[in-house]
Design a protein around this motif. Structure first.
Motif, PDB file in Angstrom:
ATOM      1  N   TYR A   1       0.692  -1.144  -0.003  1.00 21.89           N
ATOM      2  CA  TYR A   1       0.033  -0.032   0.167  1.00 21.89           C
ATOM      3  C   TYR A   1       0.869   1.085  -0.338  1.00 21.89           C
ATOM      4  O   TYR A   1       0.342   2.013   0.045  1.00 21.89           O
ATOM      5  CB  TYR A   1      -1.403   0.158   1.043  1.00 21.89           C
ATOM      6  CG  TYR A   1      -2.182  -1.392   1.662  1.00 21.89           C
ATOM      7  CD1 TYR A   1      -3.400  -0.689   0.397  1.00 21.89           C
ATOM      8  CD2 TYR A   1      -1.773  -2.142   1.632  1.00 21.89           C
ATOM      9  CE1 TYR A   1      -4.755  -2.254   0.537  1.00 21.89           C
ATOM     10  CE2 TYR A   1      -2.674  -3.596   1.735  1.00 21.89           C
ATOM     11  CZ  TYR A   1      -3.581  -3.511   1.039  1.00 21.89           C
ATOM     12  OH  TYR A   1      -5.254  -4.123   0.841  1.00 21.89           O
ATOM     13  N   ALA A   2       2.433   1.115  -0.562  1.00 26.43           N
ATOM     14  CA  ALA A   2       3.423   2.752  -0.150  1.00 26.43           C
ATOM     15  C   ALA A   2       2.417   3.896  -1.668  1.00 26.43           C
ATOM     16  O   ALA A   2       1.856   2.845  -2.615  1.00 26.43           O
ATOM     17  CB  ALA A   2       4.511   1.307  -0.447  1.00 26.43           C
ATOM     18  N   GLY A   3       2.210   4.718  -1.897  1.00 24.83           N
ATOM     19  CA  GLY A   3       2.198   5.513  -2.498  1.00 24.83           C
ATOM     20  C   GLY A   3       3.423   4.998  -3.675  1.00 24.83           C
ATOM     21  O   GLY A   3       4.065   4.609  -3.998  1.00 24.83           O
TER      22      GLY A   3
ATOM     23  N   ASP B   1      -0.623   8.662  -1.360  1.00 23.56           N
ATOM     24  CA  ASP B   1       0.016   8.040  -0.302  1.00 23.56           C
ATOM     25  C   ASP B   1      -0.764   7.572   1.138  1.00 23.56           C
ATOM     26  O   ASP B   1       0.056   7.654   2.010  1.00 23.56           O
ATOM     27  CB  ASP B   1       0.191  10.042   0.210  1.00 23.56           C
ATOM     28  CG  ASP B   1       1.530  10.689  -1.300  1.00 23.56           C
ATOM     29  OD1 ASP B   1       2.124   9.253  -1.656  1.00 23.56           O
ATOM     30  OD2 ASP B   1       1.529  11.670  -1.523  1.00 23.56           O
ATOM     31  N   TYR B   2      -2.164   8.332   0.504  1.00 24.55           N
ATOM     32  CA  TYR B   2      -3.143   8.076   1.062  1.00 24.55           C
ATOM     33  C   TYR B   2      -4.002   6.530   1.481  1.00 24.55           C
ATOM     34  O   TYR B   2      -4.453   6.039   2.118  1.00 24.55           O
ATOM     35  CB  TYR B   2      -4.852   8.606   1.718  1.00 24.55           C
ATOM     36  CG  TYR B   2      -3.938   9.823   2.326  1.00 24.55           C
ATOM     37  CD1 TYR B   2      -3.170  10.301   3.716  1.00 24.55           C
ATOM     38  CD2 TYR B   2      -3.282  11.131   1.683  1.00 24.55           C
ATOM     39  CE1 TYR B   2      -3.055  11.653   3.998  1.00 24.55           C
ATOM     40  CE2 TYR B   2      -2.962  12.929   1.369  1.00 24.55           C
ATOM     41  CZ  TYR B   2      -2.228  13.020   3.417  1.00 24.55           C
ATOM     42  OH  TYR B   2      -2.070  13.691   3.774  1.00 24.55           O
TER      43      TYR B   2
ATOM     44  N   ALA C   1      -4.039   4.116   4.492  1.00 22.99           N
ATOM     45  CA  ALA C   1      -4.826   4.553   4.948  1.00 22.99           C
ATOM     46  C   ALA C   1      -6.647   4.334   5.292  1.00 22.99           C
ATOM     47  O   ALA C   1      -7.000   3.890   6.078  1.00 22.99           O
ATOM     48  CB  ALA C   1      -4.285   6.038   5.889  1.00 22.99           C
ATOM     49  N   ASN C   2      -7.013   4.704   3.755  1.00 21.68           N
ATOM     50  CA  ASN C   2      -7.759   4.859   3.603  1.00 21.68           C
ATOM     51  C   ASN C   2      -8.549   2.778   3.508  1.00 21.68           C
ATOM     52  O   ASN C   2      -9.261   2.732   3.740  1.00 21.68           O
ATOM     53  CB  ASN C   2      -8.192   4.874   1.824  1.00 21.68           C
ATOM     54  CG  ASN C   2      -7.968   6.606   2.290  1.00 21.68           C
ATOM     55  OD1 ASN C   2      -7.950   6.875   3.173  1.00 21.68           O
ATOM     56  ND2 ASN C   2      -7.003   6.990   0.888  1.00 21.68           N
ATOM     57  N   SER C   3      -7.150   1.983   3.137  1.00 23.94           N
ATOM     58  CA  SER C   3      -7.510   0.388   3.183  1.00 23.94           C
ATOM     59  C   SER C   3      -7.756   0.083   4.718  1.00 23.94           C
ATOM     60  O   SER C   3      -8.838  -0.206   5.029  1.00 23.94           O
ATOM     61  CB  SER C   3      -6.444  -0.031   2.657  1.00 23.94           C
ATOM     62  OG  SER C   3      -6.463   0.386   1.389  1.00 23.94           O
ATOM     63  N   PHE C   4      -6.726   1.289   5.225  1.00 22.12           N
ATOM     64  CA  PHE C   4      -7.096   0.126   6.600  1.00 22.12           C
ATOM     65  C   PHE C   4      -8.552   0.914   7.493  1.00 22.12           C
ATOM     66  O   PHE C   4      -8.742   0.048   8.063  1.00 22.12           O
ATOM     67  CB  PHE C   4      -5.403   0.727   8.127  1.00 22.12           C
ATOM     68  CG  PHE C   4      -5.699   0.514   9.216  1.00 22.12           C
ATOM     69  CD1 PHE C   4      -5.654  -0.567   9.254  1.00 22.12           C
ATOM     70  CD2 PHE C   4      -6.067   1.374  10.319  1.00 22.12           C
ATOM     71  CE1 PHE C   4      -5.300  -1.704  10.583  1.00 22.12           C
ATOM     72  CE2 PHE C   4      -6.124   0.794  11.591  1.00 22.12           C
ATOM     73  CZ  PHE C   4      -4.926  -0.630  11.578  1.00 22.12           C
ATOM     74  N   ALA C   5      -8.653   2.143   7.025  1.00 23.09           N
ATOM     75  CA  ALA C   5      -9.960   2.674   7.507  1.00 23.09           C
ATOM     76  C   ALA C   5     -10.911   1.658   7.469  1.00 23.09           C
ATOM     77  O   ALA C   5     -11.669   1.402   8.300  1.00 23.09           O
ATOM     78  CB  ALA C   5      -9.913   4.125   6.751  1.00 23.09           C
TER      79      ALA C   5
ATOM     80  N   ALA D   1      -1.277  11.757 -11.361  1.00 27.58           N
ATOM     81  CA  ALA D   1      -0.961  13.279 -11.635  1.00 27.58           C
ATOM     82  C   ALA D   1      -1.010  13.195 -10.235  1.00 27.58           C
ATOM     83  O   ALA D   1      -1.309  12.030  -9.266  1.00 27.58           O
ATOM     84  CB  ALA D   1      -1.905  13.689 -12.598  1.00 27.58           C
ATOM     85  N   ALA D   2      -1.770  14.906  -9.907  1.00 30.73           N
ATOM     86  CA  ALA D   2      -1.801  15.486  -8.618  1.00 30.73           C
ATOM     87  C   ALA D   2      -2.588  14.592  -7.800  1.00 30.73           C
ATOM     88  O   ALA D   2      -1.864  14.265  -6.480  1.00 30.73           O
ATOM     89  CB  ALA D   2      -1.607  16.857  -8.690  1.00 30.73           C
ATOM     90  N   VAL D   3      -3.285  14.043  -8.656  1.00 30.95           N
ATOM     91  CA  VAL D   3      -5.051  13.662  -7.770  1.00 30.95           C
ATOM     92  C   VAL D   3      -4.603  12.192  -7.477  1.00 30.95           C
ATOM     93  O   VAL D   3      -4.921  11.850  -6.294  1.00 30.95           O
ATOM     94  CB  VAL D   3      -6.409  13.566  -8.562  1.00 30.95           C
ATOM     95  CG1 VAL D   3      -7.125  12.791  -8.270  1.00 30.95           C
ATOM     96  CG2 VAL D   3      -6.657  14.943  -8.826  1.00 30.95           C
ATOM     97  N   ARG D   4      -4.050  11.338  -8.415  1.00 33.08           N
ATOM     98  CA  ARG D   4      -3.537  10.266  -7.416  1.00 33.08           C
ATOM     99  C   ARG D   4      -2.746   9.895  -7.206  1.00 33.08           C
ATOM    100  O   ARG D   4      -2.384   8.932  -6.019  1.00 33.08           O
ATOM    101  CB  ARG D   4      -2.936   9.777  -9.380  1.00 33.08           C
ATOM    102  CG  ARG D   4      -2.875   8.436  -9.103  1.00 33.08           C
ATOM    103  CD  ARG D   4      -3.424   7.022  -8.322  1.00 33.08           C
ATOM    104  NE  ARG D   4      -2.594   5.766  -8.016  1.00 33.08           N
ATOM    105  CZ  ARG D   4      -3.432   4.817  -8.462  1.00 33.08           C
ATOM    106  NH1 ARG D   4      -4.460   4.415  -8.036  1.00 33.08           N
ATOM    107  NH2 ARG D   4      -2.447   3.409  -7.683  1.00 33.08           N
TER     108      ARG D   4
END
Length: 653
Positions: free
Chosen positions: A149-151, A204-205, A208-212, A196-199
């Motif tokens: 899950y690294a960026g 980066d998260y 965190a999103n998957s863990f949440a 791009a910037a959105v992705r």
């Protein structure tokens, strides 16, 4: 006629030319990337006919000028091991793609996206930009990459006419995994693209999103599992509770297995065991029991045969090792069949007036619909935004257990409503007793209000009497010429005023036995400064939080502050010297308090004859003992008096 024929001939020739151009090898038409290809900030290089593959290994193949026109047309995206001929795969090889892009798209690219269970070296325009794992021709030396899950990794592309991306790739274990796991094995190839910037922000998260997401699923399912298990333990004769508990347990296991990479670093061999086999089997077992649980819950015996759907999950898992049927078709057929069965059972339950059956309908049908959407996303039939995908994933696991629990809660709610009538009858019998008690309470409240009013009046009269005494002292002060006697009279007058201010605060307050000390000290200090006409020369700083104390403690403290403040005004700042006095009252812990008064004056000699009559010091000592306090004095820099004491026990009105 001839011009008309000529026009038709020209038209046919034009159509022929356009047709042939459109059917040219798309390798000659280099893939072109642009902003429209970005999906949520990710642009994957999914150009089926743009990729070229060559078995073997040669560093020259990273050169953008190398001619790869005779290489094989094999797309690495989603490449299964069975799709790669054995003659072309010995465990390693190179992929290349040449593409063009407009300057705006190149400028928006910030990172490199790569997903694979192999090892790779990424070359862009001849330069090595990233490595994933450790590429090697030797299987023993190869270290494969785990797509955790690294960026996404940073990447900046320099704009030019065309770009060449070359991937030096090895994945020796892919064929072996395919022989063991068949369709459970991971892809042999890789997915690659630009973000791009959105992705970039999303990646980066990602952890965190998957863990949440997993946390929400696990917490809800665990709570529901415990609740269903308690229901089964309490009502063991009710078989539906056991089946529902098993379904919740299987869903919980499936959710954990699906997110196992959050906790364990797996590889292309171990990941299929957890993320595919155990996940798929656990969820299939739970899903296969849905119709049976409904038939038990609503006591519809003609559908008890649906318990045999349980075996379809095991049959589906077996199909991964010995391929018999198409997975997508099988999953779609089973999901639709289960939906139909549950709708039939629900219809019967509603006709039989099972109250709350709609909650179960929502949960059961909802789980099937969300599962169908999830399968379609996994098969690339449809696409969802990241937020919608997470929402679908959460609802997929919790819809049915939650719907069942709401139904059971509703059923017990109806049972409690039936008992409520009896409770109401008994309550009616108590109402008469409560009415009598209420009347008694009103009478007591009226008497209490009278007592409060009387107490306020007492405080008011005491305050008035103290003001009379203060006025008499003021008259006596005006008739005395002796300065020493005037000073004694002024001190006595301030002592009386300190008690008068306290009683004034009491009758103005809602709490007749307690007084807020900060406001009291402010008024007291203001009165003393005015009496000595020292408002401009001496500044008093009160640093303390709002604090309430009982009257028995507040009166001695007020007199102590009066004496110490008066002493500072009289002796600390001689010859018109300006100064500052600090006053504070703090709650150290629980019922322990500290009163602090300090000045920056000339100080006080510890040895020798004290200034004045000494009556003020004696009064402070007496008052300190009255509140069981301890007085500490420091005259090293000005004068500082600390008095530590405990709160006096009193009860609020």
């Amino acid at each position: 006629m001839k011009p008309s024929i000529s026009k038709y001939l020209y038209f046919l020739v034009y159509v022929f030319i356009i047709f042939n151009i459109s059917t040219l090898d798309c390798y000659a038409q280099k893939p072109h990337i642009e902003d429209g290809l970005f999906k949520e900030g990710l642009l994957e290089l999914k150009f089926k006919d743009g990729w070229r593959y060559q078995p073997g290994d040669h560093r020259e193949w990273a050169n953008p000028d190398f001619d790869d026109s005779n290489w094989y047309k094999i797309d690495p995206t989603g490449l299964k091991a069975y799709q790669m001929p054995d003659s072309l795969w010995s465990g390693y090889g190179w992929w290349r793609i040449t593409f063009t892009a407009d300057a705006k798209t190149i400028e928006s690219i910030e990172r490199l996206y790569f997903y694979s269970w192999g090892a790779a070296e990424i070359y862009l325009d001849g330069e090595l930009v990233e490595t994933y794992g450790n590429f090697s021709r030797d299987p023993q030396l190869e270290k494969t990459y785990t797509p955790d899950y690294a960026g996404d990794r940073p990447l900046k592309i320099t704009a030019q006419e065309q770009h060449t991306l070359a991937v030096r790739f090895s994945n020796h274990q892919a064929k072996r995994n395919h022989q063991i796991f068949r369709y459970f094995s991971e892809n042999l190839g890789f997915n690659i693209g630009f973000s791009a910037a959105v992705r970039a922000q999303f990646s980066d998260y990602r952890y965190a999103n998957s863990f949440a997401t997993l946390s929400v699923i696990v917490v809800v399912l665990f709570i529901l599992l415990v609740l269903h298990l308690l229901l089964y333990i309490k009502f063991r004769r009710e078989e539906p509770y056991l089946v529902i508990t098993l379904i919740t347990f299987f869903f919980l296991c499936a959710a954990v297995c699906a997110h196992i990479l959050l906790f364990v670093n797996l590889n292309g061999f171990t990941n299929p065991i957890f993320s595919s086999i155990l996940n798929s089997t656990a969820f299939g077992l739970g899903y296969g029991l849905l119709p049976y649980s409904l038939s038990l819950l609503f006591r519809i015996r003609q559908f008890h045969w649906t318990k045999h759907l349980f075996w379809l999950a095991l049959f589906r898992t077996f199909n991964y090792f010995v391929h018999i049927f198409n997975f997508i078709l099988f999953d779609a057929t089973i999901i639709l069949a289960v939906i139909i069965l549950m709708m039939v059972i629900m219809r019967i339950a509603i006709k039989e007036k099972n109250k709350g059956a709609l909650y179960v309908t929502f949960g059961a049908i909802g789980t099937s619909v969300f599962l169908l959407v999830n399968r379609m996303v996994s098969s690339d039939i449809i696409s969802l935004s990241t937020s919608l995908y997470y929402l679908d994933l959460v609802l997929l696991y919790i819809s049915y257990p939650l719907g069942i629990y709401i139904y059971i809660t509703n059923q017990y709610g109806r049972l409690f409503l039936a008992m409520e009538q009896e409770v109401q009858d008994r309550t009616h019998q108590l109402n008469a007793m409560i009415a009598d008690l209420t009347q008694t309470q009103k009478e007591l409240s009226t008497k209490n209000d009278e007592n409060v009013l009387l107490l306020k009046e007492i405080h008011h009269r005491v305050k008035n009497n103290l003001e009379v005494v203060s006025g008499l002292l003021a008259l006596q002060f005006a008739k005395i010429d002796d300065p020493n006697m005037q000073e004694v009279m002024l001190s006595s007058q301030n002592r009386v005023k300190s008690m008068g201010i306290l009683h004034q605060k009491l009758y103005q307050s809602e709490q007749l036995a307690f007084i807020e000390m900060k406001n009291y000290f402010e008024n007291l200090c203001e009165n003393i400064l005015d009496s000595y006409n020292e408002t401009d020369r001496i500044k008093v700083n009160i640093e303390m939080a709002e604090l309430e104390l009982d009257v028995d403690t507040a009166v001695p403290l007020g007199l102590i502050v009066n004496e110490l403040l008066t002493n500072s005004l009289k002796y600390a700042f001689p010859k018109g010297q300006k100064g500052k006095i600090e006053l504070s009252l703090k709650n150290l812990n629980n019922d322990n308090f500290q009163l602090k008064i300090s000045d920056n004056g000339v100080g006080k000699p510890l040895i020798g004859k004290a200034l004045g009559t000494g009556f003020g010091s004696q009064l402070v000592d007496l008052l300190t003992r009255q509140i069981d306090g301890k007085l500490i004095q420091d005259v090293s820099n000005g004068t500082m008096i600390l008095i530590n004491f405990e709160r006096q026990v009193a009860t609020k009105f």
